[in-house]
Design an enzyme around this catalytic site. Sequence first.
Site, PDB file in Angstrom:
ATOM      1  CE  LYS A  13     -29.590 -68.520  10.107  1.00  0.00           C
ATOM      2  NZ  LYS A  13     -30.720 -68.283  11.103  1.00  0.00           N
ATOM      3  NE  ARG A  88     -24.773 -67.371  13.840  1.00  0.00           N
ATOM      4  CZ  ARG A  88     -25.399 -68.262  13.816  1.00  0.00           C
ATOM      5  NH1 ARG A  88     -25.345 -68.916  12.668  1.00  0.00           N
ATOM      6  NH2 ARG A  88     -26.212 -68.308  14.490  1.00  0.00           N
ATOM      7  NE  ARG A 127     -35.293 -75.135  15.221  1.00  0.00           N
ATOM      8  CZ  ARG A 127     -33.946 -74.631  14.978  1.00  0.00           C
ATOM      9  NH1 ARG A 127     -33.697 -73.900  13.745  1.00  0.00           N
ATOM     10  NH2 ARG A 127     -33.350 -73.928  16.077  1.00  0.00           N
ATOM     11  NE  ARG A 160     -30.393 -76.044  17.182  1.00  0.00           N
ATOM     12  CZ  ARG A 160     -30.202 -74.881  16.344  1.00  0.00           C
ATOM     13  NH1 ARG A 160     -30.545 -74.924  14.850  1.00  0.00           N
ATOM     14  NH2 ARG A 160     -29.841 -73.606  16.424  1.00  0.00           N
ATOM     15  NE  ARG A 171     -30.357 -70.079  18.670  1.00  0.00           N
ATOM     16  CZ  ARG A 171     -31.143 -70.828  18.702  1.00  0.00           C
ATOM     17  NH1 ARG A 171     -31.823 -71.479  19.681  1.00  0.00           N
ATOM     18  NH2 ARG A 171     -31.445 -71.065  17.302  1.00  0.00           N
TER      19      ARG A 171
HETATM   20  P1  AP5 Z   1     -35.058 -73.222  10.582  1.00  0.00           P
HETATM   21  O1  AP5 Z   1     -35.033 -73.271   9.019  1.00  0.00           O
HETATM   22  O2  AP5 Z   1     -34.664 -74.182  11.281  1.00  0.00           O
HETATM   23  O3  AP5 Z   1     -34.464 -71.782  11.093  1.00  0.00           O
HETATM   24  P2  AP5 Z   1     -32.844 -71.262  11.019  1.00  0.00           P
HETATM   25  O4  AP5 Z   1     -33.114 -70.094  10.474  1.00  0.00           O
HETATM   26  O5  AP5 Z   1     -32.236 -72.164  10.352  1.00  0.00           O
HETATM   27  O6  AP5 Z   1     -32.792 -71.291  12.528  1.00  0.00           O
HETATM   28  P3  AP5 Z   1     -31.765 -71.676  13.445  1.00  0.00           P
HETATM   29  O7  AP5 Z   1     -32.306 -71.738  14.758  1.00  0.00           O
HETATM   30  O8  AP5 Z   1     -30.964 -72.800  13.011  1.00  0.00           O
HETATM   31  O9  AP5 Z   1     -30.806 -70.495  13.465  1.00  0.00           O
HETATM   32  P4  AP5 Z   1     -29.513 -70.057  14.151  1.00  0.00           P
HETATM   33  O10 AP5 Z   1     -28.801 -68.963  13.456  1.00  0.00           O
HETATM   34  O11 AP5 Z   1     -29.970 -69.759  15.580  1.00  0.00           O
HETATM   35  O12 AP5 Z   1     -28.795 -71.573  14.447  1.00  0.00           O
HETATM   36  P5  AP5 Z   1     -27.559 -72.314  13.789  1.00  0.00           P
HETATM   37  O13 AP5 Z   1     -27.891 -73.510  13.931  1.00  0.00           O
HETATM   38  O14 AP5 Z   1     -27.074 -71.432  12.711  1.00  0.00           O
HETATM   39  O15 AP5 Z   1     -36.958 -72.742  10.712  1.00  0.00           O
HETATM   40  C1  AP5 Z   1     -37.197 -72.603  12.172  1.00  0.00           C
HETATM   41  C2  AP5 Z   1     -38.618 -73.042  12.528  1.00  0.00           C
HETATM   42  O16 AP5 Z   1     -39.483 -72.459  11.536  1.00  0.00           O
HETATM   43  C3  AP5 Z   1     -38.634 -74.503  11.845  1.00  0.00           C
HETATM   44  O17 AP5 Z   1     -39.566 -75.299  12.662  1.00  0.00           O
HETATM   45  C4  AP5 Z   1     -39.424 -74.464  10.605  1.00  0.00           C
HETATM   46  O18 AP5 Z   1     -40.269 -75.549  10.063  1.00  0.00           O
HETATM   47  C5  AP5 Z   1     -40.387 -73.090  10.689  1.00  0.00           C
HETATM   48  N1  AP5 Z   1     -40.491 -72.325   9.512  1.00  0.00           N
HETATM   49  C6  AP5 Z   1     -39.618 -71.891   8.679  1.00  0.00           C
HETATM   50  N2  AP5 Z   1     -39.959 -71.116   7.700  1.00  0.00           N
HETATM   51  C7  AP5 Z   1     -41.042 -70.960   8.125  1.00  0.00           C
HETATM   52  C8  AP5 Z   1     -42.083 -70.145   7.371  1.00  0.00           C
HETATM   53  N3  AP5 Z   1     -41.894 -69.407   6.359  1.00  0.00           N
HETATM   54  N4  AP5 Z   1     -43.500 -69.862   7.992  1.00  0.00           N
HETATM   55  C9  AP5 Z   1     -43.600 -70.860   8.999  1.00  0.00           C
HETATM   56  N5  AP5 Z   1     -42.793 -71.450   9.822  1.00  0.00           N
HETATM   57  C10 AP5 Z   1     -41.514 -71.573   9.066  1.00  0.00           C
HETATM   58  O19 AP5 Z   1     -26.354 -71.836  15.005  1.00  0.00           O
HETATM   59  C11 AP5 Z   1     -26.443 -72.383  16.381  1.00  0.00           C
HETATM   60  C12 AP5 Z   1     -25.349 -71.927  17.287  1.00  0.00           C
HETATM   61  O20 AP5 Z   1     -24.057 -72.483  16.571  1.00  0.00           O
HETATM   62  C13 AP5 Z   1     -25.177 -70.435  17.401  1.00  0.00           C
HETATM   63  O21 AP5 Z   1     -25.805 -69.948  18.345  1.00  0.00           O
HETATM   64  C14 AP5 Z   1     -23.653 -70.341  17.574  1.00  0.00           C
HETATM   65  O22 AP5 Z   1     -23.248 -71.033  18.877  1.00  0.00           O
HETATM   66  C15 AP5 Z   1     -23.028 -71.484  16.611  1.00  0.00           C
HETATM   67  N6  AP5 Z   1     -22.622 -71.034  15.396  1.00  0.00           N
HETATM   68  C16 AP5 Z   1     -23.198 -71.302  14.248  1.00  0.00           C
HETATM   69  N7  AP5 Z   1     -22.741 -70.785  13.318  1.00  0.00           N
HETATM   70  C17 AP5 Z   1     -21.802 -69.922  13.742  1.00  0.00           C
HETATM   71  C18 AP5 Z   1     -20.805 -68.718  13.161  1.00  0.00           C
HETATM   72  N8  AP5 Z   1     -20.928 -68.449  11.914  1.00  0.00           N
HETATM   73  N9  AP5 Z   1     -20.207 -68.230  14.157  1.00  0.00           N
HETATM   74  C19 AP5 Z   1     -20.248 -68.473  15.550  1.00  0.00           C
HETATM   75  N10 AP5 Z   1     -20.841 -69.327  16.105  1.00  0.00           N
HETATM   76  C20 AP5 Z   1     -21.642 -70.054  15.184  1.00  0.00           C
HETATM   77 MG    MG Z   2     -30.712 -73.614  10.907  1.00  0.00          MG
END
Ligand code: AP5
Ligand code: MG
Length: 218
Positions: A13, A88, A127, A160, A171
């Site tokens: 994402k 989400r 990552r 992270r 997660r």
């Molecule tokens: P990356 O692009 O970083 O993936 P991502 O989908 O952004 O993963 P996140 O871990 O950020 O998602 P998440 O939903 O768990 O975390 P968030 O920060 O939103 O890519 C991942 C890796 O893969 C990288 O190394 C990249 O280089 C590689 N890659 C990407 N695409 C690729 C491809 N096509 N091929 C190969 N490699 C690839 O949330 C974190 C926490 O915050 C949650 O757990 C929760 O506690 C809180 N939170 C956030 N939003 C909310 C909400 N709306 N409601 C409640 N709590 C929330």
């Molecule tokens: Mg992310």
Amino acid sequence: MYVVMLGGPGAGKGTQSAIVSQEMNLPHVASGDLFRQALEQQTELGLLAKSYMDKGELGPDEIVTKMILERIDSPDCASGCLFDGFPRTLVQAEALDGILAERGEAVDAAVYIKVSEAELVKRLSGRWICRQCQTPYHVATSPPAMVGKCDKCGGQLYQRSDDNEETVRKRLKVFFSQTVPILDYYRKQGKLLDVSGNLGIAEVSKEILCALRGREAQ
Ligand code: AP5
Ligand code: MG
């Protein structure tokens, strides 16, 4: 255009939102990044968010929604933005519809980046993220030119704390139970764009941009 990016933890994402945001000139609004920024600044919101992030659980809907509302009240989001990590839960999706309806707007498209569970785990374990501009790298698939340094801004790269195996499993569980129901919510409205996220970064971007431009032209 108001676009929602959906996908499991590690689906890409953040990676894809950065590319699409630049290509389509839409501000990138990432709830996780806003939480981590608040934590870095040691604000009350940041400390509260940490307790949920550390456990791999979702923060309270009301607090997340308020944080997003404040962000999109900025003039740069007046005619659209790209949501990454929000909504989400169904409650958040309905709240977003309400917020946008008040402005005479609506979500135009929800992109679902579908990636297998085994691949998600692999992506998160390799990552590294820039502390300054949040650009994600991967040791195998997209390494930085210089170890530990961001190609874009020279910032320091870090892993992270919620990318450890136990929290990643939690997660994933939370994603399947609380976020997957949103897919149907958008599918029923004819707004869901399914994209295969198992391909390389450039191929996935191409697919997303093609789907969004098709939608924009409608
Ligand atoms: P990356 O692009 O970083 O993936 P991502 O989908 O952004 O993963 P996140 O871990 O950020 O998602 P998440 O939903 O768990 O975390 P968030 O920060 O939103 O890519 C991942 C890796 O893969 C990288 O190394 C990249 O280089 C590689 N890659 C990407 N695409 C690729 C491809 N096509 N091929 C190969 N490699 C690839 O949330 C974190 C926490 O915050 C949650 O757990 C929760 O506690 C809180 N939170 C956030 N939003 C909310 C909400 N709306 N409601 C409640 N709590 C929330
Ligand atoms: Mg992310």
